[in-house]
Design a protein around this motif. Structure first.
Motif, short mmCIF file in Angstrom:
data_model
loop_
_atom_site.label_atom_id
_atom_site.label_comp_id
_atom_site.label_asym_id
_atom_site.label_seq_id
_atom_site.Cartn_x
_atom_site.Cartn_y
_atom_site.Cartn_z
N TRP A 111 -48.27 -56.27 -94.89
CA TRP A 111 -47.19 -55.30 -93.72
C TRP A 111 -47.59 -56.13 -92.43
O TRP A 111 -48.29 -56.77 -92.25
CB TRP A 111 -48.10 -54.15 -93.93
CG TRP A 111 -47.71 -53.42 -94.69
CD1 TRP A 111 -48.64 -53.07 -95.91
CD2 TRP A 111 -46.75 -52.14 -94.93
NE1 TRP A 111 -47.87 -52.05 -96.77
CE2 TRP A 111 -46.80 -51.52 -96.22
CE3 TRP A 111 -45.72 -52.07 -94.13
CZ2 TRP A 111 -45.70 -50.48 -96.62
CZ3 TRP A 111 -44.60 -51.14 -94.32
CH2 TRP A 111 -44.85 -50.51 -95.74
N ARG A 112 -46.38 -56.29 -91.80
CA ARG A 112 -46.37 -57.14 -90.34
C ARG A 112 -45.99 -56.18 -89.42
O ARG A 112 -45.18 -55.12 -89.77
CB ARG A 112 -45.21 -58.07 -90.62
CG ARG A 112 -45.63 -59.22 -91.58
CD ARG A 112 -44.66 -60.30 -91.33
NE ARG A 112 -44.91 -61.24 -92.59
CZ ARG A 112 -45.68 -62.13 -92.60
NH1 ARG A 112 -46.64 -62.13 -91.77
NH2 ARG A 112 -46.02 -63.04 -93.67
N ASP A 113 -46.66 -56.16 -88.35
CA ASP A 113 -46.22 -55.34 -87.05
C ASP A 113 -44.75 -55.43 -86.67
O ASP A 113 -44.34 -56.52 -86.49
CB ASP A 113 -47.31 -55.52 -85.99
CG ASP A 113 -48.45 -54.78 -86.52
OD1 ASP A 113 -48.62 -53.94 -87.28
OD2 ASP A 113 -49.66 -55.38 -85.93
N VAL A 114 -44.31 -54.43 -86.22
CA VAL A 114 -42.78 -54.49 -85.70
C VAL A 114 -43.26 -54.91 -84.07
O VAL A 114 -43.96 -54.16 -83.35
CB VAL A 114 -42.14 -53.36 -85.79
CG1 VAL A 114 -40.72 -53.42 -84.79
CG2 VAL A 114 -41.75 -53.03 -87.19
N VAL A 115 -42.59 -55.78 -83.32
CA VAL A 115 -42.83 -56.43 -82.29
C VAL A 115 -42.03 -55.12 -81.33
O VAL A 115 -40.94 -54.81 -81.54
CB VAL A 115 -42.27 -57.70 -81.96
CG1 VAL A 115 -42.55 -58.00 -80.29
CG2 VAL A 115 -43.09 -58.90 -82.69
N GLY A 116 -42.80 -54.48 -80.30
CA GLY A 116 -42.39 -53.55 -79.35
C GLY A 116 -42.41 -52.19 -79.95
O GLY A 116 -43.12 -51.93 -80.99
N THR A 117 -41.76 -51.45 -79.26
CA THR A 117 -41.77 -49.87 -79.53
C THR A 117 -40.34 -49.54 -79.80
O THR A 117 -39.48 -49.83 -79.07
CB THR A 117 -42.74 -48.87 -78.61
OG1 THR A 117 -42.23 -49.33 -77.14
CG2 THR A 117 -44.24 -49.74 -78.79
N ALA A 118 -40.27 -48.35 -79.98
CA ALA A 118 -39.00 -47.47 -79.82
C ALA A 118 -39.41 -45.96 -79.50
O ALA A 118 -40.38 -45.50 -79.46
CB ALA A 118 -38.37 -47.37 -81.39
N ALA A 119 -38.52 -45.50 -78.77
CA ALA A 119 -38.51 -44.02 -78.09
C ALA A 119 -37.34 -43.15 -78.55
O ALA A 119 -36.24 -43.55 -78.73
CB ALA A 119 -38.68 -44.02 -76.70
N THR A 120 -37.83 -42.01 -78.83
CA THR A 120 -36.79 -40.84 -79.20
C THR A 120 -37.17 -39.79 -78.30
O THR A 120 -38.10 -39.48 -77.75
CB THR A 120 -36.87 -40.46 -80.63
OG1 THR A 120 -38.07 -39.96 -80.86
CG2 THR A 120 -36.60 -41.46 -81.64
N SER A 121 -36.29 -38.86 -77.92
CA SER A 121 -36.35 -37.87 -77.11
C SER A 121 -35.28 -36.67 -77.54
O SER A 121 -34.57 -36.76 -78.12
CB SER A 121 -35.93 -38.07 -75.57
OG SER A 121 -36.55 -39.16 -74.89
N THR A 122 -36.16 -35.48 -77.36
CA THR A 122 -35.37 -34.01 -77.54
C THR A 122 -35.66 -33.15 -76.47
O THR A 122 -36.77 -33.32 -75.81
CB THR A 122 -35.84 -33.64 -78.94
OG1 THR A 122 -35.01 -32.45 -79.09
CG2 THR A 122 -37.25 -33.20 -78.93
N THR A 123 -34.72 -32.46 -76.34
CA THR A 123 -34.86 -31.46 -74.97
C THR A 123 -34.76 -30.05 -75.35
O THR A 123 -33.74 -29.69 -76.27
CB THR A 123 -33.75 -31.70 -73.96
OG1 THR A 123 -34.02 -33.30 -73.50
CG2 THR A 123 -33.93 -30.78 -72.77
N SER A 124 -35.43 -29.22 -75.11
CA SER A 124 -35.34 -27.91 -75.43
C SER A 124 -34.28 -27.05 -74.99
O SER A 124 -33.74 -27.48 -73.89
CB SER A 124 -36.73 -26.75 -75.09
OG SER A 124 -36.58 -26.76 -73.88
#
Length: 131
Positions: free
Chosen positions: A92-105
């Motif tokens: 298993w290799r780490d993905v470089v960086g991150t991702a973001a998801t947003s949701t609003t009520s």
């Protein structure tokens, strides 16, 4: 199990998401896990940033007290970290960086309720309006 968790079947860990995809003709397994949660409570206050997905009462650790009444919306932004494995390997290799998801009520109204001692039932004499 940790102290105080006997008989508790609740999963306290973040919910990993597993995906299967293909890239250049090779199968790839991808696992994404929440790294942090950012809550914008819609009232101009400081955002709450935590690594906890939150727990229900009485163990709640993700909450907000509103200082003013009004209509607000809460936005949750989750930051994800990931790892992947290409078919034919066990590494298993780490993905470089991150991702973001947003949701609003949906919008909701923050209200203040006060209790008062009265000698009659509010249903008998419904005055004032907040009785």
């Amino acid at each position: 199990m940790g102290a105080g968790q006997q008989g508790d079947d609740r999963d306290d860990g973040p919910a990993e998401q597993t995906f299967r995809t293909e890239l250049l003709g090779r199968g790839i397994d991808v696992v994404a896990a929440p790294a942090s949660y950012r809550y914008d409570f819609g009232d101009g206050s400081r955002d709450l940033v935590t690594t906890s997905p939150g727990h229900e009462w009485p163990d709640h650790d993700t909450y907000h007290l509103y200082d003013m009444v009004g209509t607000v919306q809460v936005t949750l932004t989750t930051t994800w970290k990931g790892k992947y494995r290409v078919d034919g390997t066990t590494v298993w290799r780490d993905v470089v960086g991150t991702a973001a998801t947003s949701t609003t009520s949906a919008p909701f109204v923050v209200e203040e309720r006060r209790s008062r001692l009265v000698d009659d039932l509010c249903t008998d004499i419904p005055t004032p309006d907040d009785c």
